[in-house]
Write an enzyme that holds these catalytic residues in place. Sequence first.
Site, PDB file in Angstrom:
ATOM      1  N   ASP A 132      -1.234  -2.430  -3.667  1.00 23.81           N
ATOM      2  CA  ASP A 132      -1.764  -2.810  -2.469  1.00 23.81           C
ATOM      3  C   ASP A 132      -3.279  -1.620  -2.330  1.00 23.81           C
ATOM      4  O   ASP A 132      -4.293  -1.895  -0.999  1.00 23.81           O
ATOM      5  CB  ASP A 132      -1.081  -2.776  -1.330  1.00 23.81           C
ATOM      6  CG  ASP A 132      -0.338  -1.047  -1.621  1.00 23.81           C
ATOM      7  OD1 ASP A 132       0.570  -0.959  -2.736  1.00 23.81           O
ATOM      8  OD2 ASP A 132       0.254  -0.183  -0.394  1.00 23.81           O
ATOM      9  N   ASN A 133      -3.493  -0.849  -2.728  1.00 22.18           N
ATOM     10  CA  ASN A 133      -4.776  -0.403  -3.458  1.00 22.18           C
ATOM     11  C   ASN A 133      -5.426  -0.417  -4.418  1.00 22.18           C
ATOM     12  O   ASN A 133      -6.632   0.437  -5.346  1.00 22.18           O
ATOM     13  CB  ASN A 133      -4.465   1.026  -3.271  1.00 22.18           C
ATOM     14  CG  ASN A 133      -3.167   1.938  -2.455  1.00 22.18           C
ATOM     15  OD1 ASN A 133      -2.634   1.288  -1.460  1.00 22.18           O
ATOM     16  ND2 ASN A 133      -2.857   3.678  -2.682  1.00 22.18           N
ATOM     17  N   ARG A 169      -7.317  -7.283  -0.906  1.00 19.22           N
ATOM     18  CA  ARG A 169      -7.064  -6.427  -1.465  1.00 19.22           C
ATOM     19  C   ARG A 169      -5.783  -6.624  -2.497  1.00 19.22           C
ATOM     20  O   ARG A 169      -5.693  -8.527  -2.209  1.00 19.22           O
ATOM     21  CB  ARG A 169      -5.488  -5.137  -1.361  1.00 19.22           C
ATOM     22  CG  ARG A 169      -5.742  -4.411  -0.256  1.00 19.22           C
ATOM     23  CD  ARG A 169      -4.715  -4.134   0.744  1.00 19.22           C
ATOM     24  NE  ARG A 169      -5.483  -3.050   1.785  1.00 19.22           N
ATOM     25  CZ  ARG A 169      -6.008  -1.764   1.525  1.00 19.22           C
ATOM     26  NH1 ARG A 169      -5.958  -0.834   0.885  1.00 19.22           N
ATOM     27  NH2 ARG A 169      -6.782  -1.075   3.204  1.00 19.22           N
ATOM     28  N   ASP A 182      -8.870   3.401  -0.558  1.00 25.23           N
ATOM     29  CA  ASP A 182      -7.407   4.323  -0.582  1.00 25.23           C
ATOM     30  C   ASP A 182      -7.721   5.598  -1.486  1.00 25.23           C
ATOM     31  O   ASP A 182      -6.789   5.773  -2.122  1.00 25.23           O
ATOM     32  CB  ASP A 182      -6.447   3.737  -0.187  1.00 25.23           C
ATOM     33  CG  ASP A 182      -6.167   2.320   0.773  1.00 25.23           C
ATOM     34  OD1 ASP A 182      -6.898   2.437   1.124  1.00 25.23           O
ATOM     35  OD2 ASP A 182      -4.663   1.796   0.644  1.00 25.23           O
ATOM     36  N   GLY A 187      -0.671  -0.032   8.104  1.00 25.10           N
ATOM     37  CA  GLY A 187       0.342   0.708   8.887  1.00 25.10           C
ATOM     38  C   GLY A 187      -0.423   1.917  10.064  1.00 25.10           C
ATOM     39  O   GLY A 187       0.079   2.809  10.337  1.00 25.10           O
ATOM     40  N   ARG A 188      -1.906   2.050   9.642  1.00 29.66           N
ATOM     41  CA  ARG A 188      -2.124   3.846  10.054  1.00 29.66           C
ATOM     42  C   ARG A 188      -3.922   3.022  10.346  1.00 29.66           C
ATOM     43  O   ARG A 188      -4.650   4.133  10.790  1.00 29.66           O
ATOM     44  CB  ARG A 188      -2.023   4.591   9.930  1.00 29.66           C
ATOM     45  CG  ARG A 188      -2.169   4.873   8.441  1.00 29.66           C
ATOM     46  CD  ARG A 188      -2.301   6.073   7.439  1.00 29.66           C
ATOM     47  NE  ARG A 188      -2.431   5.863   6.397  1.00 29.66           N
ATOM     48  CZ  ARG A 188      -2.503   6.539   5.053  1.00 29.66           C
ATOM     49  NH1 ARG A 188      -2.131   7.512   5.614  1.00 29.66           N
ATOM     50  NH2 ARG A 188      -2.170   6.739   4.013  1.00 29.66           N
ATOM     51  N   LYS A 190      -9.174   4.896  10.713  1.00 35.12           N
ATOM     52  CA  LYS A 190      -8.191   5.094   9.897  1.00 35.12           C
ATOM     53  C   LYS A 190      -7.338   6.452  10.578  1.00 35.12           C
ATOM     54  O   LYS A 190      -7.544   7.123  10.435  1.00 35.12           O
ATOM     55  CB  LYS A 190      -7.905   5.305   8.101  1.00 35.12           C
ATOM     56  CG  LYS A 190      -6.991   5.689   7.685  1.00 35.12           C
ATOM     57  CD  LYS A 190      -7.414   5.486   5.776  1.00 35.12           C
ATOM     58  CE  LYS A 190      -6.553   6.002   4.890  1.00 35.12           C
ATOM     59  NZ  LYS A 190      -6.784   5.696   3.362  1.00 35.12           N
ATOM     60  N   ASP A 222       3.769   7.589  11.551  1.00 29.45           N
ATOM     61  CA  ASP A 222       2.785   7.543  13.257  1.00 29.45           C
ATOM     62  C   ASP A 222       1.555   6.952  13.573  1.00 29.45           C
ATOM     63  O   ASP A 222       1.062   6.495  14.339  1.00 29.45           O
ATOM     64  CB  ASP A 222       3.090   8.983  13.644  1.00 29.45           C
ATOM     65  CG  ASP A 222       2.695   9.589  12.495  1.00 29.45           C
ATOM     66  OD1 ASP A 222       2.158   9.392  11.551  1.00 29.45           O
ATOM     67  OD2 ASP A 222       2.188  10.847  12.171  1.00 29.45           O
ATOM     68  N   GLY A 223       1.845   6.526  11.994  1.00 22.49           N
ATOM     69  CA  GLY A 223       0.106   6.075  12.435  1.00 22.49           C
ATOM     70  C   GLY A 223      -0.735   6.259  12.318  1.00 22.49           C
ATOM     71  O   GLY A 223      -2.076   5.962  12.595  1.00 22.49           O
TER      72      GLY A 223
HETATM   73  P1  AMP Z   1      -0.929   4.713   1.093  1.00 21.29           P
HETATM   74  O1  AMP Z   1      -0.095   4.363   0.020  1.00 21.29           O
HETATM   75  O2  AMP Z   1      -1.787   5.778   2.083  1.00 21.29           O
HETATM   76  O3  AMP Z   1      -2.508   3.221   0.424  1.00 21.29           O
HETATM   77  O4  AMP Z   1       0.369   3.952   2.160  1.00 21.29           O
HETATM   78  C1  AMP Z   1       0.807   3.304   1.652  1.00 21.29           C
HETATM   79  C2  AMP Z   1       1.368   2.024   2.998  1.00 21.29           C
HETATM   80  O5  AMP Z   1       1.559   2.689   4.186  1.00 21.29           O
HETATM   81  C3  AMP Z   1       0.389   1.111   3.339  1.00 21.29           C
HETATM   82  O6  AMP Z   1       0.573   0.135   4.050  1.00 21.29           O
HETATM   83  C4  AMP Z   1       0.280   2.212   4.969  1.00 21.29           C
HETATM   84  O7  AMP Z   1      -0.760   1.652   5.569  1.00 21.29           O
HETATM   85  C5  AMP Z   1       1.310   2.900   5.115  1.00 21.29           C
HETATM   86  N1  AMP Z   1       1.432   4.555   5.923  1.00 21.29           N
HETATM   87  C6  AMP Z   1       0.955   5.238   5.364  1.00 21.29           C
HETATM   88  N2  AMP Z   1       1.439   6.475   5.897  1.00 21.29           N
HETATM   89  C7  AMP Z   1       1.272   5.989   7.380  1.00 21.29           C
HETATM   90  C8  AMP Z   1       1.538   6.827   8.547  1.00 21.29           C
HETATM   91  N3  AMP Z   1       1.244   8.007   8.568  1.00 21.29           N
HETATM   92  N4  AMP Z   1       1.914   5.879   9.524  1.00 21.29           N
HETATM   93  C9  AMP Z   1       2.252   4.388   9.372  1.00 21.29           C
HETATM   94  N5  AMP Z   1       1.842   3.744   7.686  1.00 21.29           N
HETATM   95  C10 AMP Z   1       0.981   4.563   7.442  1.00 21.29           C
HETATM   96 MG    MG Z   2      -3.364   2.073   0.716  1.00 20.44          MG
END
Ligand code: AMP
Ligand code: MG
Length: 468
Positions: free
Chosen positions: A243-244, A178, A253, A87-88, A108, A120-121
């Site tokens: 997913d991590n 993953r 992650d 997502g980012r 990232k 917001d990516g």
């Molecule tokens: P994480 O817990 O950091 O591994 O993130 C879990 C999910 O949320 C993943 O699919 C990330 O890509 C998405 N994600 C986290 N932060 C953002 C962000 N600021 N913008 C878009 N997607 C995000």
């Molecule tokens: Mg993740």
Amino acid sequence: MIPFNNSYVHLPAQMFSRQSAKPVSDPTLIVANAPLAATLGIDPDWITTPSARDVFAGNAVADGSEPLAAAYAGHQFGNWNPRLGDGRALLLGEVLGTDGLRRDIQLKGSGPTPYSRSGDGRAWLGPVLREYLVSEAMHAMGIPTTRALAAVTTGETVQRERPLPGAIITRVAQSHIRIGTFQLMGARSDIDALSALFDHVVDRHYPDADSPAALLLAVTKAQATLIAKWMSVGFVHGVMNTDNVSIAGETIDYGPCAFMDGYDAASVFSAIDRQGRYAYQNQPRIAVWNLAQFATSLIPLMPDQDAAIEEFTTIINSFPTHYEAEWIAAFGAKLGLADPSEDDRDLITDLLALMQQDVADFTNTFANLASPNAQYQFTDRDVFGAWSARWQARGYDADIMAAANPVIIPRNHQVEAAIVAGTDGDFAPFHALLAAVTQPFAPVTDATAAFARAPAMDERITQTFCGT
Ligand code: AMP
Ligand code: MG
């Protein structure tokens, strides 16, 4: 300038989306990793140039890069989420290192993708500096992990609880595949994608695995080794969602992760982990839970599903055997034992019980165990003295201890101080801490003494926040 050699982009199209980074207004390089660049076959002099900075910021597409956002699913805190994905983050491509290993290069914080949902990516500076420090420290301690190649500030602000400076980390991994990547295709019973992914992973990470069962066993062993190593340095990942979890067995992650200061097996740092699902002592159990989800995702590849469930269950049930052997090896080395075995378990757990009673500093207790000052970590010095006499009788090797017990880890309060200073534009504390944590076994010097010291009660940071 980056010798890309891409393979993921040739997998079935439903596994990713081609996506370019969203340029940023005013990128500035914070740090770049010359030794890692050399391993990747990238000119270490190039990584500090303006043209490299623009690649690390997503403002320029390097020759040979085919940027994409990977699709995946996953269980977050036990709840199924069928649509996650980068997502980012963006996979820029892969390189073949001077060591022959294929590795991903990923940005990232590089802008929105089809998987951004409401995000917001972007990333703010704090999590970028934390991931840089902790992943490079883990690598220096010999723990499988993704690496950090570079970090830049974007010159832009990201809106979180308050406006914060934006940043992008360039991350390197043996792959970003993953458990959740398999789960996405498994849940859809997309046999074409699932078998292509299986072939890709076997070829890339486990060339000896000639069946889904063999792959499951290899990933089970890799997770057992990894979690035992985490436990041996007091590391709490904090978000062990499926997913991590890297199929290659690397720590991946880094979000609200933390190292324990005082030893408490129930340690939880993540503000969102209210039930303590991902507490220190739960990490091996959670790994088993995650491996069961991996096994489920492989079932559509199997001709006889009932037989497969039976076979896979046996493999997952072998996790404790692998894990306990790795745990004894890791903690035995921390006690300086040349030939640790199951017979040493009580010696190890009795020390941990004493440490738990006094919330003794995990890192420093082990680092200083042979010193006459060790007893001052404990309120009941007689009980510790009795334990120490048993340990002396067993016999330890100081060199084994020195190689197994880091003296400097990225302590939460120091990471936090580096982030606070960086947020004000001062990266000197970040650079000093990075230099110290990437020499974790080096004797303490005047320059590093502050980083080896345990925090005072009022310096302790007991809560950390997600990487978003
Ligand atoms: P994480 O817990 O950091 O591994 O993130 C879990 C999910 O949320 C993943 O699919 C990330 O890509 C998405 N994600 C986290 N932060 C953002 C962000 N600021 N913008 C878009 N997607 C995000
Ligand atoms: Mg993740």
